[in-house]
Design a protein around this motif. Structure first.
Motif, mmCIF file in Angstrom:
data_model
loop_
_atom_site.group_PDB
_atom_site.id
_atom_site.type_symbol
_atom_site.label_atom_id
_atom_site.label_comp_id
_atom_site.label_asym_id
_atom_site.label_seq_id
_atom_site.Cartn_x
_atom_site.Cartn_y
_atom_site.Cartn_z
ATOM 1 N N UNK A 129 0.933 -1.120 0.011
ATOM 2 C CA UNK A 129 0.152 -0.060 0.057
ATOM 3 C C UNK A 129 0.829 1.204 0.020
ATOM 4 N N UNK A 130 0.428 2.043 -0.959
ATOM 5 C CA UNK A 130 1.214 3.556 -0.963
ATOM 6 C C UNK A 130 0.545 4.508 0.004
ATOM 7 N N UNK A 131 1.253 5.161 0.859
ATOM 8 C CA UNK A 131 0.729 5.881 1.803
ATOM 9 C C UNK A 131 1.027 7.551 1.851
ATOM 10 N N UNK A 132 -0.080 8.213 1.977
ATOM 11 C CA UNK A 132 0.035 9.518 2.196
ATOM 12 C C UNK A 132 -0.624 10.084 3.371
ATOM 13 N N UNK A 133 0.070 11.225 3.962
ATOM 14 C CA UNK A 133 -0.250 11.926 5.076
ATOM 15 C C UNK A 133 -0.580 13.341 5.001
ATOM 16 N N UNK A 134 -1.692 14.004 5.292
ATOM 17 C CA UNK A 134 -1.860 15.529 5.255
ATOM 18 C C UNK A 134 -0.990 16.326 6.192
ATOM 19 N N UNK A 135 -0.431 17.316 5.559
ATOM 20 C CA UNK A 135 0.096 18.371 6.492
ATOM 21 C C UNK A 135 -0.319 19.590 6.002
ATOM 22 N N UNK A 136 -0.355 20.900 6.911
ATOM 23 C CA UNK A 136 -0.598 22.082 6.781
ATOM 24 C C UNK A 136 0.712 22.989 6.980
ATOM 25 N N UNK A 137 1.735 22.786 7.091
ATOM 26 C CA UNK A 137 2.947 23.337 7.503
ATOM 27 C C UNK A 137 4.150 22.621 6.905
ATOM 28 N N UNK A 138 5.278 23.361 6.458
ATOM 29 C CA UNK A 138 6.488 22.666 6.315
ATOM 30 C C UNK A 138 6.984 21.770 7.362
ATOM 31 N N UNK A 139 6.870 22.301 8.626
ATOM 32 C CA UNK A 139 7.355 21.513 9.594
ATOM 33 C C UNK A 139 6.454 20.123 9.932
ATOM 34 N N UNK A 140 5.089 20.259 9.726
ATOM 35 C CA UNK A 140 4.351 18.768 9.661
ATOM 36 C C UNK A 140 4.678 18.260 8.433
ATOM 37 N N UNK A 141 5.029 18.606 7.243
ATOM 38 C CA UNK A 141 5.376 17.789 6.350
ATOM 39 C C UNK A 141 6.736 17.019 6.721
ATOM 40 N N UNK A 142 7.704 17.768 7.180
ATOM 41 C CA UNK A 142 9.045 17.135 7.648
ATOM 42 C C UNK A 142 8.495 15.813 8.510
ATOM 43 N N UNK A 143 7.686 16.216 9.508
ATOM 44 C CA UNK A 143 7.350 14.970 10.308
ATOM 45 C C UNK A 143 6.692 13.959 9.558
ATOM 46 N N UNK A 144 5.929 14.120 8.562
ATOM 47 C CA UNK A 144 5.546 13.140 7.970
ATOM 48 C C UNK A 144 6.485 12.242 7.026
ATOM 49 N N UNK A 145 7.430 12.906 6.478
ATOM 50 C CA UNK A 145 8.635 12.307 5.794
ATOM 51 C C UNK A 145 9.481 11.566 7.089
ATOM 52 N N UNK A 146 9.602 11.883 7.899
ATOM 53 C CA UNK A 146 10.306 11.221 9.021
ATOM 54 C C UNK A 146 9.709 9.907 9.311
ATOM 55 N N UNK A 147 8.413 9.985 9.639
ATOM 56 C CA UNK A 147 7.701 8.707 9.844
ATOM 57 C C UNK A 147 7.932 7.908 8.969
#
Length: 357
Positions: A146-164
Motif C-alpha cells: 500500500x502506498x501511503x499519504x499523510x496530510x500536512x498544513x505546514x512545512x514542519x508537519x511535512x517534515x514529520x510526515x517524511x520522518x515517519x
C-alpha cells in the motif's frame, strides 16, 4: 511525478476523501475509471462499514483507489467548556425536536480495527488525516503493498510526515473545504493557515517525498499552477462534491452555487476542530462560542445536523466547501476528470509557449 504515482493514476488528479457520506463507492469508481485517483472516506464509519464499501468499490472498478483514515485524537477537551456549549445548543435541539448527542461518543474512530482490515485486505493507497501515524503502521502498509499519504498544513508537519516514513505528503492549504488536517489542534493558531501555493513551495523545499496539493482547486489551470510550483498531483474535494455520484445532501450541492451563501469561513461550530464551510445561520450563531473539542462537539451536534437534513434546512447543515465553491460544475465525475485533464493540457501548452489565456 514519481513513477509509483504515475503507475497508479494517469492524470494528476486525486478526488479528496470527504467524510460524512460524500465519498461513496460510485464517486470513487467514476474518478478512478476516468484516470484519476478515487478515494473512500473511512472517517465516522465502522471498520465493517469501511470494508463493505471497499468491496462495493472493487466491484465497480479494477483501477487503483484510496481509503482515508482519521487518526485517534488525544484527550484535550475541557468537559466544562463542552457542557457550556451544549447548554447554548439547547435551543437548536428544541427547534429541531431532537436530543443533543453524547459528547463522549469515542475518540479513536475505530482506527485500530480499520487498520487491521486494511492490512488483511490491502488497498492500493491509504491516506491519513489529523496527525502522523506511527512508523510501524506505515512500514506495515508498505509491506502489504500500500502506498501511503499523510496530510500536512505546514512545512514542519511535512517534515514529520517524511520522518515517519510516508510515501508522499498532502499539502493542504487554508483554502480547503472541510477539516484542516493539522497534526495538533492549537486554538491560538486559528486563522493563521498558509495559502496553497506558498505552502507547496515551502513543503517542496523541505521534503524529498512527492507532494500532493490540496485546497480550493477547481480548474485544470489551477492544477497546472500547483504542478509548476512543485506538486506531483492535485487533490480536489469541492469540485467533486457537486457531481451526481457524490453522496452529499442535495441541499449541500445546491448551496455551493446558491447566491444565498456568498462566502466560506473556518469554524469549530459543528465539530470542535477548524473546518471550512459555507457561512449559514448555525455557523454565524454558534461558531464564535464553539470550544476546541474534537470529536466531542462532532458527537454533540450530530443529531442536530441529521435533523436539519431531514427538515430540508440548509441553515443547520455543515456545508463544507472550499474557497472555490462558486466554480463548482454539475458534471458527472468521470466527465469532470476529463474536462480537468483537458484544461490542464491547455494550460501546460500555454505555459510552454510562453503565452497566456
Amino acid at each position: 511525478m514519481s513513477s509509483v504515482l504515475t503507475d497508479l493514476f494517469p492524470h494528476p488528479i486525486v478526488q479528496a476523501p470527504m467524510a460524512g457520506g460524500v465519498s461513496v463507492p460510485q464517486l470513487a469508481a467514476a474518478v478512478s475509471e476516468a484516470g484519476g485517483l478515487g478515494f473512500l472516506a473511512a472517517g465516522y464509519k465502522t471498520a465493517d462499514g469501511m470494508y463493505q464499501e471497499i468491496k462495493q468499490l472493487r466491484g465497480l472498478t479494477g483501477r487503483p483507489f484510496g481509503v482515508n483514515l482519521f487518526l485517534a485524537q488525544p484527550e484535550t477537551a475541557d468537559p466544562a467548556a463542552v457542557g457550556v456549549y451544549a447548554h447554548q445548543l439547547a435551543g437548536e435541539a428544541s427547534w429541531y425536536e431532537t436530543e443533543l448527542g453524547d459528547p463522549d461518543g469515542g475518540r479513536d474512530d475505530g482506527y485500530d480495527a480499520k487498520l487491521a482490515v486494511l492490512l488483511d485486505n490491502p488497498v492500493p493507497v491509504v491516506s491519513f488525516h489529523f496527525g502522523v501515524p506511527a512508523r510501524e503502521v506505515l512500514e506495515a502498509l508498505r509491506r502489504a503493498g500500500t502506498y501511503t499519504l499523510v496530510t500536512a498544513t505546514t512545512a514542519e508537519e511535512a517534515r514529520a510526515v517524511e520522518r515517519a516514513g510516508a510515501d508522499a505528503v498532502i499539502a493542504q492549504g487554508v483554502e480547503a473545504g472541510g477539516h484542516q488536517g493539522t497534526h495538533r489542534d492549537v486554538p491560538e493558531a486559528d486563522g493563521s493557515g498558509i495559502g496553497l501555493l506558498s505552502l507547496v513551495a515551502q513543503v517542496r523545499e523541505s521534503v524529498g517525498i512527492p507532494v500532493v496539493a490540496a485546497g480550493g482547486i477547481m480548474r485544470g489551470a489551477q492544477i497546472a499552477a500547483v504542478l509548476a510550483a512543485g506538486a506531483a498531483a492535485a487533490q480536489l474535494g469541492t469540485a467533486f462534491l457537486a457531481t451526481p455520484e457524490s453522496g452529499a445532501h442535495p441541499l449541500h450541492k445546491q448551496a455551493l452555487t446558491n447566491p444565498l451563501f456568498v462566502r466560506t469561513e473556518l469554524t469549530r461550530a459543528f465539530s470542535g476542530r477548524p473546518a471550512r464551510g459555507l457561512v449559514n445561520r448555525f455557523l454565524r450563531e454558534h461558531g464564535p462560542y464553539a470550544p476546541p473539542a474534537y470529536p466531542d462537539v462532532h458527537h454533540l451536534t450530530a443529531p442536530l445536523r441529521k435533523a436539519a437534513a431531514a427538515a430540508g434546512d440548509a441553515q443547520g447543515l455543515a456545508l463544507w466547501a472550499g474557497q472555490g465553491h462558486r466554480m463548482a460544475r454539475e458534471l458527472p465525475a468521470g466527465q469532470l476528470v476529463e474536462v480537468l485533464a483537458a484544461e490542464l493540457a491547455c494550460a501546460r501548452t500555454a505555459l510552454s509557449a510562453g503565452g497566456t489565456r
